[in-house]
Scaffold this motif. Structure first.
Motif, PDB file in Angstrom:
ATOM      1  N   VAL A   1     -20.922  30.638 -31.513  1.00 26.99           N
ATOM      2  CA  VAL A   1     -21.866  31.851 -31.832  1.00 26.99           C
ATOM      3  C   VAL A   1     -21.151  32.531 -32.959  1.00 26.99           C
ATOM      4  O   VAL A   1     -20.042  32.890 -32.829  1.00 26.99           O
ATOM      5  CB  VAL A   1     -22.024  32.846 -30.739  1.00 26.99           C
ATOM      6  N   TYR A   2     -21.614  32.449 -34.226  1.00 23.94           N
ATOM      7  CA  TYR A   2     -21.198  33.009 -35.267  1.00 23.94           C
ATOM      8  C   TYR A   2     -21.448  34.459 -35.722  1.00 23.94           C
ATOM      9  O   TYR A   2     -20.906  35.116 -36.478  1.00 23.94           O
ATOM     10  CB  TYR A   2     -21.114  32.208 -36.652  1.00 23.94           C
ATOM     11  N   GLU A   3     -22.669  34.885 -34.895  1.00 29.54           N
ATOM     12  CA  GLU A   3     -23.386  36.154 -35.395  1.00 29.54           C
ATOM     13  C   GLU A   3     -24.036  36.694 -34.197  1.00 29.54           C
ATOM     14  O   GLU A   3     -24.887  35.978 -33.691  1.00 29.54           O
ATOM     15  CB  GLU A   3     -24.014  36.117 -36.535  1.00 29.54           C
ATOM     16  N   LEU A   4     -23.556  37.651 -33.755  1.00 33.32           N
ATOM     17  CA  LEU A   4     -24.264  38.545 -32.601  1.00 33.32           C
ATOM     18  C   LEU A   4     -24.470  39.933 -32.974  1.00 33.32           C
ATOM     19  O   LEU A   4     -23.421  40.634 -33.243  1.00 33.32           O
ATOM     20  CB  LEU A   4     -23.444  38.488 -31.358  1.00 33.32           C
ATOM     21  N   GLU A   5     -25.823  40.535 -32.852  1.00 36.13           N
ATOM     22  CA  GLU A   5     -26.056  41.635 -33.411  1.00 36.13           C
ATOM     23  C   GLU A   5     -27.272  42.369 -32.614  1.00 36.13           C
ATOM     24  O   GLU A   5     -27.962  41.724 -32.165  1.00 36.13           O
ATOM     25  CB  GLU A   5     -26.397  41.795 -34.881  1.00 36.13           C
ATOM     26  N   ARG A   6     -26.930  43.804 -32.703  1.00 33.02           N
ATOM     27  CA  ARG A   6     -27.770  44.405 -31.842  1.00 33.02           C
ATOM     28  C   ARG A   6     -29.105  44.679 -33.005  1.00 33.02           C
ATOM     29  O   ARG A   6     -28.561  45.304 -34.081  1.00 33.02           O
ATOM     30  CB  ARG A   6     -27.443  45.918 -31.503  1.00 33.02           C
TER      31      ARG A   6
ATOM     32  N   TYR B   1     -26.013  21.623 -35.699  1.00 33.20           N
ATOM     33  CA  TYR B   1     -27.532  22.274 -35.680  1.00 33.20           C
ATOM     34  C   TYR B   1     -27.337  24.019 -35.733  1.00 33.20           C
ATOM     35  O   TYR B   1     -26.661  24.444 -34.684  1.00 33.20           O
ATOM     36  CB  TYR B   1     -28.354  21.662 -34.880  1.00 33.20           C
ATOM     37  N   GLN B   2     -27.790  24.692 -36.443  1.00 34.28           N
ATOM     38  CA  GLN B   2     -28.099  26.082 -36.569  1.00 34.28           C
ATOM     39  C   GLN B   2     -29.340  26.473 -35.776  1.00 34.28           C
ATOM     40  O   GLN B   2     -30.437  26.066 -35.989  1.00 34.28           O
ATOM     41  CB  GLN B   2     -28.248  26.647 -37.976  1.00 34.28           C
ATOM     42  N   ARG B   3     -29.019  27.586 -35.065  1.00 30.63           N
ATOM     43  CA  ARG B   3     -30.221  27.993 -34.145  1.00 30.63           C
ATOM     44  C   ARG B   3     -30.159  29.471 -33.933  1.00 30.63           C
ATOM     45  O   ARG B   3     -28.751  30.121 -34.130  1.00 30.63           O
ATOM     46  CB  ARG B   3     -30.444  27.432 -32.724  1.00 30.63           C
TER      47      ARG B   3
ATOM     48  N   TYR C   1     -31.334  42.056 -29.122  1.00 28.41           N
ATOM     49  CA  TYR C   1     -30.116  41.247 -29.449  1.00 28.41           C
ATOM     50  C   TYR C   1     -30.411  39.954 -30.045  1.00 28.41           C
ATOM     51  O   TYR C   1     -31.492  39.394 -29.598  1.00 28.41           O
ATOM     52  CB  TYR C   1     -29.412  41.091 -28.223  1.00 28.41           C
ATOM     53  N   ARG C   2     -29.795  39.586 -31.046  1.00 30.77           N
ATOM     54  CA  ARG C   2     -30.023  38.236 -31.726  1.00 30.77           C
ATOM     55  C   ARG C   2     -28.590  37.628 -31.997  1.00 30.77           C
ATOM     56  O   ARG C   2     -27.609  38.276 -32.354  1.00 30.77           O
ATOM     57  CB  ARG C   2     -30.641  38.356 -33.072  1.00 30.77           C
ATOM     58  N   ALA C   3     -28.643  36.223 -31.524  1.00 32.04           N
ATOM     59  CA  ALA C   3     -27.428  35.537 -31.743  1.00 32.04           C
ATOM     60  C   ALA C   3     -27.644  34.273 -32.645  1.00 32.04           C
ATOM     61  O   ALA C   3     -28.832  33.825 -32.647  1.00 32.04           O
ATOM     62  CB  ALA C   3     -26.956  35.216 -30.459  1.00 32.04           C
ATOM     63  N   GLU C   4     -26.777  34.241 -33.611  1.00 33.07           N
ATOM     64  CA  GLU C   4     -27.202  33.098 -34.535  1.00 33.07           C
ATOM     65  C   GLU C   4     -25.830  31.955 -34.038  1.00 33.07           C
ATOM     66  O   GLU C   4     -24.763  32.335 -33.954  1.00 33.07           O
ATOM     67  CB  GLU C   4     -26.696  33.403 -35.886  1.00 33.07           C
ATOM     68  N   TYR C   5     -26.331  30.708 -33.807  1.00 32.71           N
ATOM     69  CA  TYR C   5     -25.083  29.833 -33.308  1.00 32.71           C
ATOM     70  C   TYR C   5     -25.337  28.252 -33.948  1.00 32.71           C
ATOM     71  O   TYR C   5     -26.333  28.194 -34.588  1.00 32.71           O
ATOM     72  CB  TYR C   5     -25.130  29.734 -31.750  1.00 32.71           C
ATOM     73  N   LEU C   6     -24.161  27.907 -33.892  1.00 34.76           N
ATOM     74  CA  LEU C   6     -24.314  26.435 -34.404  1.00 34.76           C
ATOM     75  C   LEU C   6     -24.152  25.370 -33.003  1.00 34.76           C
ATOM     76  O   LEU C   6     -23.184  26.033 -32.059  1.00 34.76           O
ATOM     77  CB  LEU C   6     -22.897  25.999 -35.139  1.00 34.76           C
TER      78      LEU C   6
END
Length: 140
Positions: free
Chosen positions: A73-78, A92-94, A83-88
């Motif tokens: 998980v490279y980005e977790l934001e409110r 694959y990016q999701r 909440y939204r998490a960007e992860y590899l």
């Protein structure tokens, strides 16, 4: 539809990754309130501290599982709505998002679980709510 390199199990691990730190923060906040607001806080402090230890262990296990599966998980934001998490995951990016209402509901369920409360009533009420919601969505 998930990319071919990401399984449903991989994707499902992101939800607790978002929720567990929130639950830990809620326990910490409640612990501080109880310490000052209750005349005999020790039993409550012990109960919440034990729950916090269980959350921390599960979070550690989850992070180990991330390492095994190649999830980062490279980005977790409110956000404004949750909440939204960007992860590899193995290249694959999701993105994984949760609305505030779901975070509150699922967080409360996890808090009860970690406190060792009986989850049968919670599950029963969720089943009833789901059934009611299904009935509303059916065409006449």
């Amino acid at each position: 539809m998930l990319p071919p390199g990401i399984t449903d199990d991989d994707h499902a691990l992101i939800k607790p990754y978002i929720l567990l730190p929130i639950v830990l923060s809620a326990f910490e906040r409640d612990l501080n309130v109880i310490k000052t607001a209750v005349k005999t806080p020790d039993p409550y402090v012990d109960l919440i501290s034990a729950a916090m230890d269980r959350v921390t262990r599960e979070l550690t296990e989850l992070r180990n599982e991330f390492r095994k599966r190649g999830i980062k998980v490279y980005e977790l934001e409110r956000t404004e709505v949750g909440y939204r998490a960007e992860y590899l995951c193995r290249g694959y990016q999701r993105t994984f998002s949760m609305l505030d209402g779901l975070v509150r509901t699922e967080g409360g369920i996890l808090m009860r679980k970690f406190l060792g409360l009986d989850m049968r009533e919670v599950e029963a009420s969720r089943t009833i709510e789901t059934a009611r919601g299904d009935e509303k969505d059916r065409p006449e």
